[in-house]
Design a protein around this motif. Structure first.
Motif, short mmCIF file in Angstrom:
data_model
loop_
_atom_site.label_atom_id
_atom_site.label_comp_id
_atom_site.label_asym_id
_atom_site.label_seq_id
_atom_site.Cartn_x
_atom_site.Cartn_y
_atom_site.Cartn_z
N CYS A 123 43.70 44.65 54.96
CA CYS A 123 42.10 44.70 55.00
C CYS A 123 41.71 44.68 53.39
O CYS A 123 42.28 45.59 52.67
CB CYS A 123 41.38 45.87 55.57
N CYS A 142 39.48 48.35 53.10
CA CYS A 142 39.91 49.59 53.28
C CYS A 142 41.51 49.90 52.73
O CYS A 142 42.10 50.63 52.58
CB CYS A 142 39.71 50.15 54.39
N CYS A 180 39.42 44.52 58.57
CA CYS A 180 39.80 45.22 59.79
C CYS A 180 38.96 44.75 61.13
O CYS A 180 39.20 44.47 62.26
CB CYS A 180 39.74 46.69 59.94
N CYS A 216 34.09 46.98 58.21
CA CYS A 216 34.83 47.08 56.88
C CYS A 216 34.10 45.69 56.21
O CYS A 216 33.85 45.70 55.08
CB CYS A 216 36.16 46.81 57.05
ZN LIG Z 1 39.31 47.70 56.68
#
Ligand SMILES: [Zn+2]
Ligand SMILES: [Zn+2]
Ligand SMILES: [Zn+2]
Length: 461
Positions: A63, A66, A85, A89
């Protein structure tokens, strides 16, 4: 004498939860000092990333917000270049960063200017673009008043390569107020940015101004940085103590791999612009600039390995004896006999680790055991106590031992118990080292998960 109070007042950007304070230092500008006695395995500082950029190899596997590894990711429909994700996010990244890049990043990355850059310049270009995009979303864009991190980042010392101009960056609206700001930020990149890793594998580059401002380097560090990923959040750096640290002691982290015995001086000079005065560097300068080459002859090499294992006391270590004393090195480099200086040649570590993994894969277990234990001895010599590489290697040794005892020999009765105990002993040692660092990186995978699985298999064998 510098006025300590004024220094203290200006460091209100240090998170209140951190266990360090910044003191003036006559040679190193500042140093991070332990505010109280800190037990081994404590989180000294926790600080979120200011900006990150995934390595090319990780794009589409992790991702972009994150940095967690995910089996299925959703692509940004605007640019097709960023993956997330989930909606959470994506929304967070959009608000704080991506909305300023989405429209133009595709064209920018396909441009001849970008494509002609070297690989490391492309990484710098993307990280700088992400940083500027983030600063452009502030209420008062690009203002240090609005961003403590920007204020701290601009306070960092530029590196020796700061005369190199910034790479081209993705056009952003509102644009940075001046090319000067872009250059000023980039001048801090080379000597301040961090490589983000998960279970010791590099996955991204990141800007963490607070950590950069606080910690000096040591090749015999008493702390180390790890990266914690969590759903919906930017990655957080946690600096963890590798041993007990007394109140008033300086806390240092390694900027480079402490195993770089020959090339470290050059890296310090070219990238960081300082001379390291740690005990290991003091020893290296005492023995002279050139480390002798290890022998090529197989018999001589085997003899050298035996001598090294003996010097470090690795057999006692494997039996669980407290060879590794409270100080940071099990055996001080200062005691190293001249006949063993050649083990510090960087080629020796790579020869050993290649021999270990080749023999493990090919099922040559006698060779794997010998090079595995010799490599462990070398790690115990060059790395500080509880350094994660030591724990990861003990886990690899346990896996090899398992394959040897159970898959290849299939023992029965008393032999089986002896074989099991060797595997458990290696796993216990691996755990005792890795527990100091604690969980990091992708939480679903990693050494603790592997240890659990192997323990389960061994228990039921
Ligand atoms: Zn993420
Ligand atoms: Zn996009
Ligand atoms: Zn050093």
């Amino acid at each position: 004498m510098q006025d300590l109070r004024s220094t203290m007042q200006s460091s209100d950007w240090i998170p209140s939860s951190s266990l360090v304070e910044l003191h003036p230092d006559p040679t190193k500008r500042n140093k991070a000092i332990a505010r109280r006695n800190i037990p081994v395995g404590s989180t000294v500082l926790s600080t979120p990333a200011f900006a990150t950029a995934l390595l090319d190899s990780e794009k589409g596997h992790r991702c972009d917000h994150c940095l967690r590894e995910q089996p299925s990711l959703k692509k940004c429909s605007g640019c097709g270049n960023y993956w997330y994700c989930d909606a959470k996010c994506q929304n967070l990244h959009w608000q704080t960063n991506h909305k300023r890049l989405c429209k133009r990043i595709g064209q920018f990355e396909n441009s001849v200017t970008f494509q002609q850059l070297e690989k490391h310049e492309r990484m710098d270009s993307l990280l700088l673009s992400h940083l500027l995009a983030q600063l452009s979303t502030l209420n008062e864009p690009y203002s240090p008043r609005e961003s403590r991190e920007l204020e701290v980042a601009l306070e960092l010392l530029p590196g020796p390569a700061s005369n190199v101009s910034a790479p081209p960056v993705c056009p952003i609206k509102p644009a940075p107020p001046s090319q000067r700001l872009v250059e000023d930020l980039f001048a801090r990149f080379g000597n301040n940015n961090f490589t983000i890793h998960s279970h010791l594998n590099s996955i991204a580059h990141g800007v963490f101004p607070v950590a950069s401002r606080l910690f000096n380097h040591s090749c015999v560090p008493n702390a180390v940085a790890k990266y914690v990923f969590s759903a919906g959040n930017t990655v957080t750096m946690e600096v963890v103590s590798l041993r007990d640290i007394a109140v008033g002691e300086e806390i240092c982290i390694p900027y480079i791999d402490p195993a770089l015995m020959q090339t470290r001086h050059q890296v310090f000079q070219i990238t960081y612009g300082f001379v390291c005065d740690c005990p290991a560097c003091a020893f290296l300068s005492k023995i002279g600039t050139s480390v002798p080459e290890p022998p090529e002859d197989a018999t001589e090499l085997a003899h050298l390995g035996a001598k090294l294992r003996d010097f470090v006391g690795v057999d006692e270590y494997l039996k669980g004896a407290p060879v590794v004393a409270a100080d940071s090195q099990p055996r001080s480099l200062d005691d190293l006999p001249p006949a063993l200086y050649c083990v510090l040649h960087e080629s020796y570590m790579s020869t050993l680790s290649e021999a270990f993994s080749r023999a493990s894969h090919e099922g040559d277990y006698a060779q794997a055991a010998e090079s595995g234990v010799t490599l462990l001895a070398l790690y115990l010599l060059v790395y500080p106590k509880n350094y994660p590489q030591i724990g990861m290697h003990l886990l690899e040794m346990a896996k090899t031992q398992w394959n040897h005892s159970f898959v290849a020999l299939n023992p029965a009765g008393e032999d089986k118990d002896i074989a099991k105990n060797i595997v458990f002993q290696l796993l216990d040692l691996a755990k005792s080292v890795l527990r100091v660092l604690g969980t990091e990186g992708d939480s679903e995978t990693g050494p603790f998960r592997e240890i659990e699985v192997l323990e389960d298999i061994a228990r039921n064998a």
